[in-house]
Design a protein around this motif. Structure first.
Motif, PDB file in Angstrom:
ATOM      1  N   PRO A 102       0.845  -1.345  -0.124  1.00 40.37           N
ATOM      2  CA  PRO A 102      -0.066   0.093   0.147  1.00 40.37           C
ATOM      3  C   PRO A 102       0.762   1.388   0.142  1.00 40.37           C
ATOM      4  O   PRO A 102       1.948   1.334   0.462  1.00 40.37           O
ATOM      5  CB  PRO A 102      -0.772  -0.015   1.421  1.00 40.37           C
ATOM      6  N   TYR A 103       0.229   2.130  -0.590  1.00 35.68           N
ATOM      7  CA  TYR A 103       1.093   3.439  -0.804  1.00 35.68           C
ATOM      8  C   TYR A 103       1.565   4.187   0.647  1.00 35.68           C
ATOM      9  O   TYR A 103       2.499   4.744   0.676  1.00 35.68           O
ATOM     10  CB  TYR A 103       0.209   4.645  -1.616  1.00 35.68           C
ATOM     11  N   ASP A 104       0.514   3.963   1.490  1.00 34.28           N
ATOM     12  CA  ASP A 104       0.850   4.775   2.973  1.00 34.28           C
ATOM     13  C   ASP A 104       1.866   4.047   3.870  1.00 34.28           C
ATOM     14  O   ASP A 104       2.207   4.403   4.819  1.00 34.28           O
ATOM     15  CB  ASP A 104      -0.502   4.907   3.711  1.00 34.28           C
ATOM     16  N   ARG A 105       2.309   2.712   3.180  1.00 33.34           N
ATOM     17  CA  ARG A 105       3.431   2.081   3.982  1.00 33.34           C
ATOM     18  C   ARG A 105       4.878   2.379   3.436  1.00 33.34           C
ATOM     19  O   ARG A 105       5.739   1.697   3.927  1.00 33.34           O
ATOM     20  CB  ARG A 105       3.100   0.609   4.278  1.00 33.34           C
ATOM     21  N   ILE A 106       4.954   3.421   2.482  1.00 37.41           N
ATOM     22  CA  ILE A 106       6.249   3.606   1.854  1.00 37.41           C
ATOM     23  C   ILE A 106       6.576   5.074   2.061  1.00 37.41           C
ATOM     24  O   ILE A 106       5.473   5.883   1.663  1.00 37.41           O
ATOM     25  CB  ILE A 106       6.378   2.913   0.352  1.00 37.41           C
ATOM     26  N   ASP A 107       7.837   5.367   1.807  1.00 41.21           N
ATOM     27  CA  ASP A 107       8.309   6.804   1.610  1.00 41.21           C
ATOM     28  C   ASP A 107       8.222   7.292   0.301  1.00 41.21           C
ATOM     29  O   ASP A 107       8.864   6.708  -0.608  1.00 41.21           O
ATOM     30  CB  ASP A 107       9.577   6.926   2.409  1.00 41.21           C
ATOM     31  N   PRO A 108       7.105   8.256   0.113  1.00 41.34           N
ATOM     32  CA  PRO A 108       7.082   8.560  -1.418  1.00 41.34           C
ATOM     33  C   PRO A 108       8.563   8.990  -2.162  1.00 41.34           C
ATOM     34  O   PRO A 108       8.655   8.838  -3.189  1.00 41.34           O
ATOM     35  CB  PRO A 108       6.393   9.859  -1.522  1.00 41.34           C
ATOM     36  N   GLU A 109       9.380   9.560  -1.209  1.00 42.90           N
ATOM     37  CA  GLU A 109      10.597  10.193  -1.767  1.00 42.90           C
ATOM     38  C   GLU A 109      11.424   8.953  -2.134  1.00 42.90           C
ATOM     39  O   GLU A 109      12.509   9.097  -2.946  1.00 42.90           O
ATOM     40  CB  GLU A 109      11.444  10.912  -0.875  1.00 42.90           C
ATOM     41  N   SER A 110      11.167   7.668  -1.582  1.00 43.19           N
ATOM     42  CA  SER A 110      12.158   6.693  -1.984  1.00 43.19           C
ATOM     43  C   SER A 110      11.437   5.552  -3.416  1.00 43.19           C
ATOM     44  O   SER A 110      12.118   4.774  -3.657  1.00 43.19           O
ATOM     45  CB  SER A 110      12.183   5.762  -0.754  1.00 43.19           C
ATOM     46  N   VAL A 111      10.501   6.123  -3.581  1.00 38.08           N
ATOM     47  CA  VAL A 111       9.919   5.310  -4.897  1.00 38.08           C
ATOM     48  C   VAL A 111      10.891   5.541  -6.219  1.00 38.08           C
ATOM     49  O   VAL A 111      11.288   6.513  -6.532  1.00 38.08           O
ATOM     50  CB  VAL A 111       8.528   5.964  -5.206  1.00 38.08           C
ATOM     51  N   VAL A 112      11.074   4.527  -6.595  1.00 37.92           N
ATOM     52  CA  VAL A 112      12.102   4.388  -7.813  1.00 37.92           C
ATOM     53  C   VAL A 112      11.340   3.558  -9.144  1.00 37.92           C
ATOM     54  O   VAL A 112      10.760   2.420  -8.873  1.00 37.92           O
ATOM     55  CB  VAL A 112      13.446   3.494  -7.531  1.00 37.92           C
ATOM     56  N   GLY A 113      11.090   4.442 -10.045  1.00 39.35           N
ATOM     57  CA  GLY A 113      10.399   3.782 -11.260  1.00 39.35           C
ATOM     58  C   GLY A 113       9.478   4.781 -11.657  1.00 39.35           C
ATOM     59  O   GLY A 113       9.110   5.931 -11.400  1.00 39.35           O
ATOM     60  N   TRP A 114       8.443   3.842 -12.457  1.00 40.58           N
ATOM     61  CA  TRP A 114       7.517   4.665 -13.136  1.00 40.58           C
ATOM     62  C   TRP A 114       6.268   4.842 -12.355  1.00 40.58           C
ATOM     63  O   TRP A 114       5.917   4.044 -11.501  1.00 40.58           O
ATOM     64  CB  TRP A 114       7.058   3.894 -14.538  1.00 40.58           C
TER      65      TRP A 114
END
Length: 493
Positions: A102-114
């Motif tokens: 789920p999106y709320d379990r990750i740091d948006p700044e750490s997202v790699v990719g499309w």
């Protein structure tokens, strides 16, 4: 079931069947996997599907992308460290074989990719642009070979049960495709004269080092081998043409038949997709072979089961090593008897009030043997005593050495007089002199015998037997005492 689920189920099953049959048209591993991701997008209700292959160096390589051109341009050919998946899987929800992040379990700044440029909805069941859904790809051996990821569900919502199951089926097929396509590429290099029109699937099947079979699921031939490769024939010790006259039941250990028939019934009911099991097969010479089996169910347009594509891994040596290690952890190194772990295991499984007897045997004066004649003579004496005690009991009884000069016998279902005879037989046998390296060693034994009481813990039974044994030593040693006989009295010998 959602409208999306209804819309994708049967067309997607047909797509999966067509994919299995069309693997021969793929010329390379990337093209094979491109067929997989195209099938996911066309039949599973996702706008984007990506396959990453695990390389020998530990990195993941993006080799197949289905979806908008901008996704392909950004991701295809990219290499990713394994930490990218490890970090996300640490916070993922388990959806069967799938992993949902789920999106709320990750740091948006750490997202790699499309990341899709889509509107964020307040609906908790809506698909968020930062959500991620993965399907690990495994070879028939269970080895991780890659990762399938999807995005942009057509209905904009988190996938339902049917959609997830279909995605799992494609992922299982992709794992087999990776295994087969890698093999086929190797075979193509070694056999460059193969015609481009030859069946890649047949080539991978027939020439695979992994034993493989196609098994009928249609009456009246359920269980009959439709096709077997040389590796399976070699593993089972049959010529291929002879195996093709047999059924799975003919080469399965009798204990496996009920489970096999249950699997077939489940598949006939439409429940089976991918079957994994460990089972024993019988070679032509009667020897058992332990195998790890991965089977994919191939169905027709109406969902009727046609056949299984099964791949086998011989795990006989692994199970033999595991059993050997298990025995070693339960075996006394010096005497070859069981040890404390074996005793705890036996009492934990078979302690029955009024039926399980424990005989605690302690050698008398053994310390003086070690002190006067040396530890090598002492060790020889212990080995001789162990052999004598073992010779006094039945095959189903357990004899262990707890350590030092202490031995324990566990015997079930012995009448009172027989139990007395056993204790006296051990005492008499141990009492005969032992000859070690020219030395004559005289040794005796004190034995405490108890019978398990109602609801008694295993440790309590052993402690009571130990206490009875010490009572024998205080009374003069070289004897035995049996407590808790039916008549309520102790017997001393």
């Amino acid at each position: 079931m959602s409208e999306q689920d209804v819309g994708v189920r049967w067309p997607t099953i047909r797509r999966l069947y067509d994919l299995t049959a069309s693997l021969n048209r793929q010329q390379s591993l990337p093209e094979t996997l491109q067929a997989v991701v195209d099938g996911v997008v066309a039949g599973c209700g996702f706008g984007v599907a990506v396959v990453n292959i695990l390389n020998d160096d530990g990195d993941f390589h993006t080799v197949a992308v289905a979806g908008p051109d901008e996704v392909r341009d950004m991701l295809l050919g990219r290499r990713n460290p394994p930490s990218m998946f490890v970090d996300e899987f640490a916070v993922a929800e388990e959806w069967g074989a799938l992993r949902f992040v789920p999106y709320d379990r990750i740091d948006p700044e750490s997202v790699v990719g499309w990341v899709p440029d889509t509107e964020v909805s307040d609906d908790p069941d809506a698909w968020h642009p930062l959500n991620a859904l993965y399907a690990p790809l495994e070879a028939p051996s269970g080895e991780l070979v890659g990762m399938l990821s999807v995005d942009l569900p057509d209905d904009g919502r988190r996938p339902g049960r049917i959609q997830r199951e279909l995605l799992e089926m494609f992922a299982a097929q992709a794992g087999i495709a990776v295994n087969n396509a890698r093999l086929s590429e190797q075979l193509r290099r070694e056999h460059g004269r193969l015609k481009a029109s030859e069946s890649l699937f047949r080539l991978a099947f027939d020439n695979a080092g992994t034993p493989m079979a196609m098994i009928s699921l249609q009456e009246p031939d359920v269980g009959r081998y439709l096709r077997v490769n040389g590796a399976l024939a070699s593993m089972l010790g049959y010529p291929q043409h002879e195996l093709l006259r047999r059924r799975v039941d003919d080469v399965s250990a009798p204990e496996e038949l009920a489970g096999d028939h249950e699997v077939v019934a489940r598949i006939a009911a439409g429940e089976g997709r991918i079957e994994r099991a460990q089972k024993r097969l019988l070679r032509a010479d009667g020897e058992e072979v332990w195998t790890s089996v991965t089977s994919s169910v191939v169905r027709d347009d109406e969902g009727a089961a046609l056949y299984l594509i099964s791949q086998y891994v011989d795990i006989t040596a692994t199970r033999r090593d595991t059993e050997r290690l298990r025995r070693e952890t339960r075996t006394d190194v010096l005497t070859g008897l069981g040890n404390r772990a074996a005793l705890e295991d036996r009492l934990g499984r078979e302690l029955v009030a009024g039926e399980t007897a424990v005989l605690f045997c302690d050698l008398d004066g053994f310390k003086s043997v070690n002190d006067s004649l040396g530890h090598h003579v002492g060790d020889g004496t212990l080995v001789a005593v162990a052999q004598r005690i073992a010779a006094c009991v039945r095959e189903e009884d357990l004899v262990v050495r707890l350590g030092g000069d202490e031995f324990v016998v566990v015997a079930d279902n012995l009448a009172s007089d027989t139990l007395v005879e056993l204790a006296d037989r051990i005492r008499t046998s141990v009492g005969h002199p032992v000859h070690i390296e020219g030395q004559r060693v005289s040794i005796t034994v004190s034995i405490g015998v108890v019978v398990a009481g109602a609801d008694e813990e295993p440790q309590s039974v052993v402690r009571r037997a130990d206490a009875v044994m010490y009572a024998v030593k205080r009374a003069g040693k070289n004897g035995f005492r049996v407590d808790d006989l039916d008549e309520g009295d102790d017997l001393v010998g």
